[in-house]
Design a protein around this motif. Structure first.
Motif, PDB file in Angstrom:
ATOM      1  N   GLY A  68       0.816  -1.210   0.000  1.00 15.70           N
ATOM      2  CA  GLY A  68       0.000   0.000   0.000  1.00 15.70           C
ATOM      3  C   GLY A  68       0.847   1.257   0.000  1.00 15.70           C
ATOM      4  O   GLY A  68       0.548   2.237  -0.699  1.00 15.70           O
ATOM      5  N   ALA A  69       1.931   1.243   0.774  1.00 15.65           N
ATOM      6  CA  ALA A  69       2.811   2.410   0.839  1.00 15.65           C
ATOM      7  C   ALA A  69       3.490   2.668  -0.501  1.00 15.65           C
ATOM      8  O   ALA A  69       3.646   3.825  -0.914  1.00 15.65           O
ATOM      9  N   SER A  70       3.889   1.604  -1.196  1.00 17.04           N
ATOM     10  CA  SER A  70       4.549   1.813  -2.486  1.00 17.04           C
ATOM     11  C   SER A  70       3.553   2.295  -3.544  1.00 17.04           C
ATOM     12  O   SER A  70       3.906   3.110  -4.408  1.00 17.04           O
ATOM     13  N   MET A  71       2.305   1.851  -3.467  1.00 18.89           N
ATOM     14  CA  MET A  71       1.299   2.361  -4.401  1.00 18.89           C
ATOM     15  C   MET A  71       1.045   3.846  -4.133  1.00 18.89           C
ATOM     16  O   MET A  71       0.884   4.636  -5.065  1.00 18.89           O
ATOM     17  N   MET A  72       1.034   4.213  -2.853  1.00 19.00           N
ATOM     18  CA  MET A  72       0.895   5.627  -2.501  1.00 19.00           C
ATOM     19  C   MET A  72       2.057   6.432  -3.061  1.00 19.00           C
ATOM     20  O   MET A  72       1.865   7.510  -3.628  1.00 19.00           O
ATOM     21  N   ALA A  73       3.256   5.920  -2.876  1.00 20.78           N
ATOM     22  CA  ALA A  73       4.447   6.631  -3.324  1.00 20.78           C
ATOM     23  C   ALA A  73       4.464   6.804  -4.837  1.00 20.78           C
ATOM     24  O   ALA A  73       4.900   7.845  -5.340  1.00 20.78           O
ATOM     25  N   LEU A  74       3.989   5.794  -5.569  1.00 20.11           N
ATOM     26  CA  LEU A  74       3.956   5.892  -7.027  1.00 20.11           C
ATOM     27  C   LEU A  74       3.078   7.037  -7.506  1.00 20.11           C
ATOM     28  O   LEU A  74       3.310   7.610  -8.575  1.00 20.11           O
ATOM     29  N   LEU A  75       2.068   7.368  -6.767  1.00 18.95           N
ATOM     30  CA  LEU A  75       1.207   8.490  -7.127  1.00 18.95           C
ATOM     31  C   LEU A  75       1.658   9.796  -6.482  1.00 18.95           C
ATOM     32  O   LEU A  75       1.559  10.866  -7.080  1.00 18.95           O
ATOM     33  N   LEU A  76       2.143   9.713  -5.257  1.00 25.43           N
ATOM     34  CA  LEU A  76       2.472  10.920  -4.504  1.00 25.43           C
ATOM     35  C   LEU A  76       3.740  11.619  -4.993  1.00 25.43           C
ATOM     36  O   LEU A  76       3.775  12.847  -5.082  1.00 25.43           O
ATOM     37  N   LEU A  77       4.766  10.878  -5.326  1.00 29.74           N
ATOM     38  CA  LEU A  77       6.033  11.509  -5.738  1.00 29.74           C
ATOM     39  C   LEU A  77       5.897  12.353  -7.008  1.00 29.74           C
ATOM     40  O   LEU A  77       6.328  13.507  -7.029  1.00 29.74           O
ATOM     41  N   PRO A  78       5.282  11.835  -8.077  1.00 28.50           N
ATOM     42  CA  PRO A  78       5.094  12.707  -9.248  1.00 28.50           C
ATOM     43  C   PRO A  78       4.156  13.880  -8.951  1.00 28.50           C
ATOM     44  O   PRO A  78       4.346  14.976  -9.471  1.00 28.50           O
ATOM     45  N   LEU A  79       3.161  13.649  -8.099  1.00 26.58           N
ATOM     46  CA  LEU A  79       2.253  14.726  -7.736  1.00 26.58           C
ATOM     47  C   LEU A  79       3.001  15.857  -7.039  1.00 26.58           C
ATOM     48  O   LEU A  79       2.800  17.036  -7.360  1.00 26.58           O
ATOM     49  N   ILE A  80       3.867  15.522  -6.111  1.00 24.00           N
ATOM     50  CA  ILE A  80       4.657  16.547  -5.422  1.00 24.00           C
ATOM     51  C   ILE A  80       5.545  17.279  -6.415  1.00 24.00           C
ATOM     52  O   ILE A  80       5.628  18.512  -6.400  1.00 24.00           O
TER      53      ILE A  80
END
Length: 127
Positions: A68-80
């Motif tokens: 779950g954390a890696s799926m979050m990171a896959l979306l959050l990092l480009p968003l930031i």
């Protein structure tokens, strides 16, 4: 529901955060919000906090927490990355939407350049 201090009310502020333009009487408040001290921080908080709250739902995915954390990171990092990269564009757009000069978006940069230029001219005897 007009506040006498020149700041928008609660519902007007929520509308503003969601992208709605405020009435012209709040132009000074909008200008300070978009170009004043802490404008970038406010922009980032307004853009990222609601998205992070939604992305936390990925932690409910069955399995190891890292999935779950890696799926979050896959979306959050480009968003930031794109949120930070488009800060200037966002400010200019909001200024235009409120009928203000979009050149005000980089007023702090011009102010810093003027201070540096004055210091340079004084240092090298041009003032």
């Amino acid at each position: 529901m007009r506040d006498r201090s020149g700041t928008p009310g609660f519902f007007q502020r929520i509308g503003y955060i969601c992208g709605r333009a405020l009435p012209a009487e709040y132009s000074d408040w909008v200008l300070n919000d978009l170009t004043g001290p802490g404008a970038t921080r406010r922009y980032l908080v307004r853009m990222l906090v609601p998205i992070v709250l939604v992305l936390l739902l990925f932690l409910l995915v069955p399995g190891p927490i890292w999935v779950g954390a890696s799926m979050m990171a896959l979306l959050l990092l480009p968003l930031i990355y794109f949120t930070v990269a488009l800060t200037y564009v966002f400010r200019r757009n909001r200024l235009v939407k409120h009928g203000l000069d979009p050149a005000l978006a980089d007023a702090d940069v011009r102010r810093r350049e003027e201070v540096e230029r004055t210091a340079y001219e004084q240092r090298h005897g041009r003032a």
